[in-house]
Design a protein around this motif. Structure first.
Motif, short mmCIF file in Angstrom:
data_model
loop_
_atom_site.label_atom_id
_atom_site.label_comp_id
_atom_site.label_asym_id
_atom_site.label_seq_id
_atom_site.Cartn_x
_atom_site.Cartn_y
_atom_site.Cartn_z
N ASP A 1 32.70 -13.38 -12.81
CA ASP A 1 33.14 -12.37 -11.85
C ASP A 1 33.73 -11.18 -12.60
O ASP A 1 33.67 -11.11 -13.84
N GLY A 2 34.29 -10.23 -11.87
CA GLY A 2 34.81 -9.02 -12.49
C GLY A 2 35.98 -9.26 -13.43
O GLY A 2 36.31 -8.40 -14.25
N LYS A 3 36.62 -10.42 -13.33
CA LYS A 3 37.75 -10.75 -14.19
C LYS A 3 37.36 -11.65 -15.36
O LYS A 3 38.21 -12.14 -16.09
N GLY A 4 36.05 -11.85 -15.51
CA GLY A 4 35.59 -12.70 -16.61
C GLY A 4 35.64 -14.17 -16.33
O GLY A 4 35.40 -14.99 -17.23
N ARG A 5 35.93 -14.56 -15.09
CA ARG A 5 36.00 -15.97 -14.73
C ARG A 5 34.60 -16.52 -14.55
O ARG A 5 33.78 -15.94 -13.83
N TRP A 6 34.31 -17.67 -15.16
CA TRP A 6 32.99 -18.27 -15.07
C TRP A 6 32.73 -18.72 -13.64
O TRP A 6 33.56 -19.36 -12.99
N LEU A 7 31.52 -18.38 -13.13
CA LEU A 7 31.13 -18.78 -11.78
C LEU A 7 30.04 -19.85 -11.80
O LEU A 7 30.11 -20.82 -11.06
N ALA A 8 29.03 -19.63 -12.63
CA ALA A 8 27.90 -20.56 -12.67
C ALA A 8 27.00 -20.18 -13.83
O ALA A 8 27.18 -19.14 -14.46
N ASN A 9 26.02 -21.04 -14.09
CA ASN A 9 24.94 -20.70 -15.02
C ASN A 9 23.71 -20.34 -14.19
O ASN A 9 23.36 -21.04 -13.24
N ALA A 10 23.08 -19.25 -14.55
CA ALA A 10 21.85 -18.82 -13.87
C ALA A 10 20.68 -19.00 -14.81
O ALA A 10 20.81 -18.81 -16.03
N PRO A 11 19.52 -19.35 -14.30
CA PRO A 11 18.34 -19.50 -15.18
C PRO A 11 17.95 -18.16 -15.78
O PRO A 11 17.95 -17.14 -15.11
N GLN A 12 17.64 -18.18 -17.05
CA GLN A 12 17.23 -16.96 -17.75
C GLN A 12 15.71 -16.91 -17.78
O GLN A 12 15.05 -17.54 -18.61
N GLY A 13 15.15 -16.16 -16.85
CA GLY A 13 13.71 -16.09 -16.71
C GLY A 13 13.04 -15.49 -17.93
O GLY A 13 13.62 -14.68 -18.65
N SER A 14 11.78 -15.86 -18.13
CA SER A 14 11.01 -15.40 -19.28
C SER A 14 9.77 -14.65 -18.80
O SER A 14 9.49 -14.57 -17.60
#
Length: 293
Positions: A37-50
């Motif tokens: 988020d805007g404060k650098g708090r981890w929210l989730a991992n998203a798939p890094q598409g290729s």
């Protein structure tokens, strides 16, 4: 053994996946990246598409194009309205994701999600009306009818806005599919979670698989593959509005295979929409027909 439920349970964290061809594959590379988020708090991992994921999404979109473009405009409107109904039922979820993504209060995020749902309904209503704006009967000297009929362009790559994770996404996606095109969407790199959750809504709606395909990942990795792909007919560069050098590179790649390009510009996504984005991805077919036959 105690019958009391344990309070020391671990939360079940959501695994976000791509949405391609109506299914939820992991990225071909297996890579993910952290979403904060805007404060650098981890929210989730998203798939890094290729690039391979981009090619798979284009293949799915092309396969779905015939059926979707051949459906009646009224039927497309019904399907899109059904999606709006489902979005309405998940407003709280999307409000939470938008609040985290855009640094808004929950109240402000809820208002933005409501606006996005209303905008989806607005575009759905255009499904059987846009032909009256984009087409018409042309005056000719002779015993003929001359009619201009709008038709969808084909497979459209959509780079979703970076700063407006849901309202901006709806504003660029809905006008593409309502007119009979199929779409490959690259979600906001910074805030992809609302887009990936939208895939879950689409998967359980009446929308045929492959009409909308949603990728997440780095713009630098995925966007060039979409811009250069010979089976992508058009591209909306809204997602690189703040990066003129990247926009120029993508326009050059698109020009190499004669894509239709909607160039990026500053947009206030909260402003009422017009017909520009629908008309941008329509072709005009002219038909001559003799009178009295």
């Amino acid at each position: 053994m105690s019958d009391r439920p344990s309070t020391d349970r671990l939360s079940v964290f959501k695994t976000y996946k791509l949405f391609v061809g109506g299914k939820f594959p992991r990225s071909e590379s297996g890579r993910v990246y952290e979403v904060t988020d805007g404060k650098g708090r981890w929210l989730a991992n998203a798939p890094q598409g290729s690039r391979k994921d981009a090619r798979d999404a284009v293949t799915a979109a092309r396969k779905a194009f015939g059926g979707w473009s051949g459906a009646t405009a009224y039927n497309r409107g019904q399907i899109l309205y059904r999606i709006a109904e489902m979005l309405e039922g998940r407003r709280d979820q999307f409000a939470a994701e938008v609040a985290d993504a855009e640094g808004l209060s929950r109240k402000a995020a809820a208002a933005r999600v409501a606006e996005a749902v209303d905008r989806w309904v607005w575009y759905a209503g255009w499904s059987d009306k846009v032909a009256q704006v984009a087409g018409g009967a042309n005056p000719v000297a002779g015993p003929f009818f001359n009619l201009s009929v709008p038709e969808p362009t084909g497979v459209v790559a959509v780079l979703a806005p970076q700063e407006s994770s849901f309202l901006g996404l709806v504003s660029v996606l809905a006008p593409v599919v309502v007119t009979g095109n199929t779409a490959v969407v690259l979600a906001s790199e910074r805030s992809p979670l609302p887009a990936l959750s939208l895939g879950e809504v689409l998967a359980t709606s009446d929308l045929p698989g492959g009409v909308v395909n949603i990728l997440s990942g780095k713009v630098a990795d995925v966007a060039p593959a979409l811009a250069a792909h010979a089976d992508v007919n058009a591209i909306d560069l809204a997602g690189v509005a703040g990066d003129p050098e990247r926009a120029k590179e993508l326009q050059v790649a698109a020009a190499d295979n004669l894509k239709r390009v909607l160039r990026p510009k500053a947009v206030d996504w909260a402003e009422p929409p017009g017909t520009e984005r629908m008309l941008a991805f329509l072709e005009t077919k002219t038909v001559w027909h003799p009178t009295g036959a």
